[in-house]
Design a protein around this motif. Structure first.
Motif, PDB file in Angstrom:
ATOM      1  N   GLY A 158       0.881  -1.187  -0.151  1.00  0.00           N
ATOM      2  CA  GLY A 158       0.100   0.086  -0.048  1.00  0.00           C
ATOM      3  C   GLY A 158       1.114   1.288   0.062  1.00  0.00           C
ATOM      4  O   GLY A 158       2.059   1.261  -0.542  1.00  0.00           O
ATOM      5  N   ILE A 159       0.374   2.216   0.391  1.00  0.00           N
ATOM      6  CA  ILE A 159       0.730   3.552   0.370  1.00  0.00           C
ATOM      7  C   ILE A 159       1.362   4.051   2.168  1.00  0.00           C
ATOM      8  O   ILE A 159       0.421   4.036   2.885  1.00  0.00           O
ATOM      9  N   GLU A 160       2.691   4.370   2.164  1.00  0.00           N
ATOM     10  CA  GLU A 160       2.975   4.812   3.557  1.00  0.00           C
ATOM     11  C   GLU A 160       3.394   6.396   3.401  1.00  0.00           C
ATOM     12  O   GLU A 160       4.192   6.527   2.276  1.00  0.00           O
ATOM     13  N   VAL A 196      -3.860  10.068   8.891  1.00  0.00           N
ATOM     14  CA  VAL A 196      -4.120   9.201   7.877  1.00  0.00           C
ATOM     15  C   VAL A 196      -5.668   8.998   7.876  1.00  0.00           C
ATOM     16  O   VAL A 196      -6.330   8.497   8.618  1.00  0.00           O
ATOM     17  N   ALA A 199      -7.525   8.038   4.994  1.00  0.00           N
ATOM     18  CA  ALA A 199      -7.797   6.768   4.120  1.00  0.00           C
ATOM     19  C   ALA A 199      -6.559   6.327   3.632  1.00  0.00           C
ATOM     20  O   ALA A 199      -5.573   6.821   3.884  1.00  0.00           O
ATOM     21  N   LYS A 200      -6.680   5.152   3.121  1.00  0.00           N
ATOM     22  CA  LYS A 200      -5.446   4.291   2.462  1.00  0.00           C
ATOM     23  C   LYS A 200      -4.750   5.210   1.387  1.00  0.00           C
ATOM     24  O   LYS A 200      -3.534   5.004   1.162  1.00  0.00           O
ATOM     25  N   ASP A 201      -5.420   6.075   0.909  1.00  0.00           N
ATOM     26  CA  ASP A 201      -4.836   7.093  -0.283  1.00  0.00           C
ATOM     27  C   ASP A 201      -5.107   8.378   0.233  1.00  0.00           C
ATOM     28  O   ASP A 201      -5.318   9.312  -0.871  1.00  0.00           O
ATOM     29  N   LYS A 202      -5.418   8.721   1.250  1.00  0.00           N
ATOM     30  CA  LYS A 202      -5.701  10.100   1.660  1.00  0.00           C
ATOM     31  C   LYS A 202      -5.172  10.444   2.964  1.00  0.00           C
ATOM     32  O   LYS A 202      -5.138  10.034   3.964  1.00  0.00           O
ATOM     33  N   PHE A 203      -4.188  11.746   2.777  1.00  0.00           N
ATOM     34  CA  PHE A 203      -3.588  12.009   4.274  1.00  0.00           C
ATOM     35  C   PHE A 203      -3.681  13.599   4.348  1.00  0.00           C
ATOM     36  O   PHE A 203      -3.902  14.496   3.462  1.00  0.00           O
ATOM     37  N   ASN A 215       5.267   3.473  -2.178  1.00  0.00           N
ATOM     38  CA  ASN A 215       4.565   2.711  -2.726  1.00  0.00           C
ATOM     39  C   ASN A 215       5.030   1.390  -2.908  1.00  0.00           C
ATOM     40  O   ASN A 215       5.781   1.237  -3.655  1.00  0.00           O
ATOM     41  N   VAL A 228      -2.625   9.554  -4.663  1.00  0.00           N
ATOM     42  CA  VAL A 228      -3.158   9.819  -3.617  1.00  0.00           C
ATOM     43  C   VAL A 228      -3.557  11.378  -3.369  1.00  0.00           C
ATOM     44  O   VAL A 228      -3.041  12.197  -4.158  1.00  0.00           O
TER      45      VAL A 228
END
Length: 373
Positions: A2-4, A22, A24-28, A57, A65
């Protein structure tokens, strides 16, 4: 997989995950003005112009993202509605627009597999500076000395390139007084490479000057993700009479200047105003000479904003330049009668190669102004 979103590295801002949410998994969401301690000046909530994070990624495909940078005040976002992105495989940074929503700026960033860095301006940290000074010695023929250590013990290095002419005079260049202002670092890289080249103008300048370059006067602020100061409650190195006694960096710099006694002094900054290159000098005559050799950079959508001491006093309705605004250029002008200037080169519409070349043009322009005077 995933994305960190990564923090905690040399130069990251926010400095750690306390400034990251964080969503969501693709929103920061990040708080670029988050600091370890309650700060002063631009190291306060809603202050500053520093942002630098990395994404990992770990998948096999690109992912887009959403990043929301909350500057906590509407005053900042006017100048922060863009950023720069660079994947680890890319040779150059690319400017990316953001969308302002009250105190926030929203970005959509496409992440290829691997590591990608996103920053308000092209990043340049303490580790980069150490690598550059080592390279300048190995590849460019400069000498390097440590002129002192920062409050946290980091090297403050000075490069020197001495002329074969025994009558050559001393030319001093400094950058990164303010931690976020990475343009100075790239300008210094361009200047150093140019001076080491066989370009006829470079050879001419080396016949006239001994060059001394301090590429990073504020390594602690750079490393710790600050905006202007050496510490959350530290020094503003650009103002040698401001907030004195809370760090060694200004004293180190002044001792170095008093040893070198330059006839030409150049300090390189970058502000966030998009369309103005800045020039600060002692008098209008010098400003006119410099911009005569370096016309406005209209190709990159810039015009000159010029300030000199008498104009500053007129604008501020005072007869004397403010004591707490006096910096290295005033010191060198008053003590050594130096031809002295501070440059401000914004990043909007630029990349690192353009900035390196701009540094060369500015250095050449002030050198020519001195030689013509």
């Amino acid at each position: 997989m995933g994305i960190e979103l990564l923090t905690g590295f040399d130069g990251s801002c926010p400095r750690d995950d306390a400034g990251v949410e964080v969503i969501a998994k693709d929103k920061f969401k990040i708080l670029p003005s988050y600091r370890r301690l309650t700060g002063i000046d631009e190291e306060v909530p809603g202050g500053g112009s520093r942002m630098s994070v990395r994404f990992l990624n770990s998948g096999d495909s690109p992912v887009t993202v959403a990043l929301c940078a909350d500057w906590e005040t509407e005053k900042r976002v006017k100048y922060h509605d863009f950023g720069f992105v660079k994947h680890e495989s890319d040779p150059e940074w690319t400017m990316l627009p953001g969308i302002i929503k009250e105190t926030t700026v929203d970005y959509s960033i496409k992440l290829k597999p691997g590591r990608t860095q996103f920053a308000l301006t092209p990043a340049y940290n303490y580790e980069n500076c150490l690598a550059f000074t080592d390279r300048a010695v190995k590849d460019y023929g400069f000498s390097c000395e440590v002129i002192g250590n920062s409050g946290e013990g980091r090297d403050i290095r000075m490069l020197s390139l001495l002329s074969k002419n025994p009558a050559a005079e001393n030319f001093f260049i400094q950058a990164r007084d303010h931690a976020y202002e990475t343009a100075g670092s790239y300008c210094v890289e361009g200047i150093s490479g140019f001076l080491a080249s066989e370009n006829p103008m470079s050879e001419f300048l080396r016949s006239k000057f001994n060059f001394y370059i301090v590429p990073m006067t504020n390594p602690d602020g750079v490393h710790n993700g600050l905006s202007r100061l050496t510490h959350e409650t530290g020094l503003n190195i650009d103002s040698i009479n401001w907030n004195s006694g809370k760090g060694p960096e200004v004293e180190i710099l002044l001792k170095c200047l008093d040893r070198v006694r330059p006839v030409v002094y150049m300090n390189i900054h970058n502000w966030m105003m998009k369309f103005k290159d800045g020039l600060m000098v002692h008098d209008k005559e010098l400003a006119d000479m410099i911009i005569g050799f370096m016309p406005a950079d209209s190709e990159n959508l810039k015009h000159w904003w010029i300030d000199w001491d008498a104009e500053w006093c007129r604008r501020n309705n005072t007869s004397e330049y403010a004591h707490d605004c006096i910096g290295g250029r005033h010191h060198c002008y008053r003590e050594f009668n130096s031809t002295a200037a501070v440059f401000e080169f914004p990043w909007f519409g630029m990349n690192t190669e353009k900035m390196r070349k701009k540094g060369v043009r500015a250095m050449t322009a002030i050198a020519m102004a001195f030689l013509e005077s």
